[in-house]
Design a protein around this motif. Sequence first.
Motif, PDB file in Angstrom:
ATOM      1  N   LEU B  91       7.617  13.106  -2.204  1.00 19.90           N
ATOM      2  CA  LEU B  91       8.031  13.877  -3.371  1.00 19.90           C
ATOM      3  C   LEU B  91       6.999  13.618  -4.442  1.00 19.90           C
ATOM      4  N   LEU B  94       7.533  12.395  -8.128  1.00 19.16           N
ATOM      5  CA  LEU B  94       8.193  11.119  -8.399  1.00 19.16           C
ATOM      6  C   LEU B  94       7.219   9.970  -8.147  1.00 19.16           C
ATOM      7  N   GLU B  98      10.045   5.252  -6.810  1.00 19.76           N
ATOM      8  CA  GLU B  98      11.172   6.172  -6.668  1.00 19.76           C
ATOM      9  C   GLU B  98      11.226   6.771  -5.271  1.00 19.76           C
ATOM     10  N   ASN B  99      10.059   7.050  -4.713  1.00 16.55           N
ATOM     11  CA  ASN B  99      10.016   7.543  -3.340  1.00 16.55           C
ATOM     12  C   ASN B  99      10.629   6.527  -2.382  1.00 16.55           C
ATOM     13  N   LEU B 102      14.328   6.426  -2.764  1.00 18.78           N
ATOM     14  CA  LEU B 102      14.964   7.594  -2.140  1.00 18.78           C
ATOM     15  C   LEU B 102      15.079   7.410  -0.630  1.00 18.78           C
TER      16      LEU B 102
ATOM     17  N   ALA C 175      14.870  14.544  -7.349  1.00 18.67           N
ATOM     18  CA  ALA C 175      14.239  14.810  -6.057  1.00 18.67           C
ATOM     19  C   ALA C 175      14.573  16.224  -5.596  1.00 18.67           C
ATOM     20  N   SER C 178      12.570  18.729  -7.416  1.00 14.15           N
ATOM     21  CA  SER C 178      11.134  18.774  -7.137  1.00 14.15           C
ATOM     22  C   SER C 178      10.845  19.266  -5.721  1.00 14.15           C
ATOM     23  N   SER C 183      14.064  16.473   0.235  1.00 16.67           N
ATOM     24  CA  SER C 183      15.214  15.698  -0.202  1.00 16.67           C
ATOM     25  C   SER C 183      16.291  15.657   0.875  1.00 16.67           C
TER      26      SER C 183
END
Lengths: 336, 238, 300
Positions: B91, B94, B98-99, B102, C175, C178, C183
Amino acid sequence: MRRALGIGAWLLTVAAGLGVFLVLPHLVSDFHSRDLARAGVFFIAIVGLNLLTGYTGQISLGHGALMAIGGYTTAALVVHEHWRDVWTIPLAGIAAGIVGFIIGIPALRLSGLYLALATFGFAVAIPSLLKKFSGLTGGTQGLRFLESAPLQVTGLTGKVTIFGHTMTQNHFLYYLTWSIGIVGFALAWLIVRGRLGRVFRSVRDSEIAAVSSGVNLAATKTLAFALSGVYAGVAGALLAIQDEIVNPLTYTFLLSILVLVGAVVGGLGSLPGLVLGALFVQYLPKISTHVSGRSGVRDFVYGAAIIVVMILLPTGAGGFLRRVARPLTTWLYTRP
Amino acid sequence: MAEPLLQLEEVEARYGPVKALHGVSLTVAEGEIVAVLGANGAGKTTTLRAISGTVRRSGAIRFAGKSIAGRSPEAVARLGIAHVPEGRGTLSELSVAENLRLGAYVRRGRASIQEDEQRVLAHFPWLGDRRNQRAGTLSGGEQQMLALARALMLRPRLVLLDEPSLGLAPRVVAEIFRIVGELNEREGLTVLVVEQNAILALEAASRAYVLEVGRVALEGGSETLRRNESVRRSYLGY
Amino acid sequence: MLLAFDWTQLAQQTVIGLSAGGLWALLALALVLIYRSTGVVNFAQGEMAMFSTFIAWSLIHHGLSYWQAFFLTLAISFAGGVALERVVIRPVERAPVLTVVIVTLGLFFLVDGAARWFWSSETRTLPNAFSTRPITVAGVAFSIQDLGNIAVSLGVVALLFALFQFTKLGLALRATASNPDESRLVGIRVSWMLALGWGLAAAMGAVSGMLTAPALASFDQNLMQPVLLYAFAGAVLGGISSPFGAVVGALLLGVFVNLIGTYVDWIGTDLRLPVALAVILGVLLVRPAGLFGRASARRV
């Protein structure tokens, strides 16, 4: 053989369409043909917007304001200069075309949402400006044809005679509007089919690819805006002629929205569905009123109908027609 | 023999009217690295997408004893399948941290997630220094490694790795495969990898499938395939 | 000439502008929230906020205090926003953008009609959230209501920022905005995130509406239409893809509109919006992605 059949089917559709156009006012009440004439106004504006949004990919929330330019041009010529109402139509188209051209200039820098805002700003500004410059526009009161120049209103006596045919004023308005609509539609069809249509679509699908194939982006975008403006101006002029009055309340942002709704419901990037789009915009409020006279219920039904139509036909009536007709067209255009 | 971790039987998939898989069957056992080879358009990527549910598919797909044929991508991820898609699977707006967070999105337990982050970062030490950098500003190889690191944060039972070598320098590709091999040896990570570079893939994997126009044309142990005449000519180039 | 300039008036008018701009900022943020996740401007956002305000009015009418009604309305609006997304937007999730835009226009009529249907169109009033007493700061009198509005607006913005930046849910929401496809691969239920975004947007609109109404002598179903226009303009000015930009854009617009309305006589109230839009257009011609928006690279 199949090709001949294809041409035959096409001619038959055109003939049927023209037949409906000629006969329709005689099938409904005289008063009702005025409603149909009003639908014709939407039709013309929608065809114009479709050239811009459907084929060139430029969104406009300001077509109601372009219609205002046309309507006020007609009104000013009739009331101040005492022109005969129908003769003002070409000039109204030209005036709105020029304004459309000017709006098209920021479109060279802006795209998508930003263009939407720019045209939206124009739509919001026009009614306020009309009120501000009251010397020319009559301010909030607007311009009334019947008070200032009754002699210039065609069919005021109740009868209109053209080429030896005498008809009621409502029938005259119907035939006037839809004749112009059909000619406009045919012109749009020729444009879309021809070289210019290809250029328009190339700008819609990929600006960068279009430029690298030698398309002049600036000229194309402004031309599309100007053309679209001419349609809107003519539609606005016809609206003024039908109403015999113009005032700022007619040309609010809502009118721009209705034209856009009609174009999307009719099907962007397709022409045959647009008649349905125009009828949708014209008749839905009336049908909603039948459901209930309360203003809230009417708007509620109106909104719900728009949503349901978009959910059922996400590509508009045009996309639906294409899907339905596909088996036939495939059969007609493939060699056995 | 125990039931394999992942089993595909006659799986078909389509993009709109175009059929991309015409019946693919394959299995992956726990702790294995399995490669899928084939030319462009053979259906390698589509096979992975069929497993993770990002393409319309039919046929039987079983994972850890459950049918996943009708499940959405998010449900498949929740079962412990981490799909590292083709290209830069991060992503990009980000940050690196943060990746990674996630990656562990579906897990609970802050302590064990943080523990895993340390463990994963041990394999990619330089990622730790760039925790606050936007993922989109990393180089291609770094993004590919971040995508792999993010997949590991799921504590996955199976990693679907799509074309990790795409557009990367040979040295970077070798590094990625080294890490995948290491994870497999030390932690028993199960991997289904799709790869254009057959030499590398056959080196890392114990078994492989060769796809041709949406079907399995050949399958077998890496050694056997490497010696196979047609594989050598078509995919290994010697 | 310079001596004659009334600095007190400038300070007062600036605060009044910030107060209005803050309420526009909330609605602008609601627009940005939905725009970032779906690429669509929700034209019904203002009407949804108006509907929320009418719910608050009904609650107060049934005996709740202003702030009780305020928080209850927030919860109802959030649920309503989620429900609207599920029922109306979900079916067109994969349709062309313009189709979704038309659906939100349909929603505009639907919500507006529902409000006229449930509550007759007579005008009504909402009690003041804050004291109407003026307060004097450094010799200049400000209204507590204006300062309160600014405080609440900034507070909501701060809360939203914290939600997005420091929570797992916020991370998932970002997420999703974006890259929805990626996601889903990490297990985020993207479809629900979109619904949640609608819920949040509806709640923010509700705050905007419930603070806008008390400031007016009376209100009816047209309450939020001008606010939506200014919010849209502010969001575009700041860069519609940037939440920070939307807030700053709306605040700037609030001050600007109020000051030109005060100091430039011929503009008055009628021409404020057109002039503001013209200025924004000028800004956009220089910076096509807005003041704080990032121009996204386009795929060829």
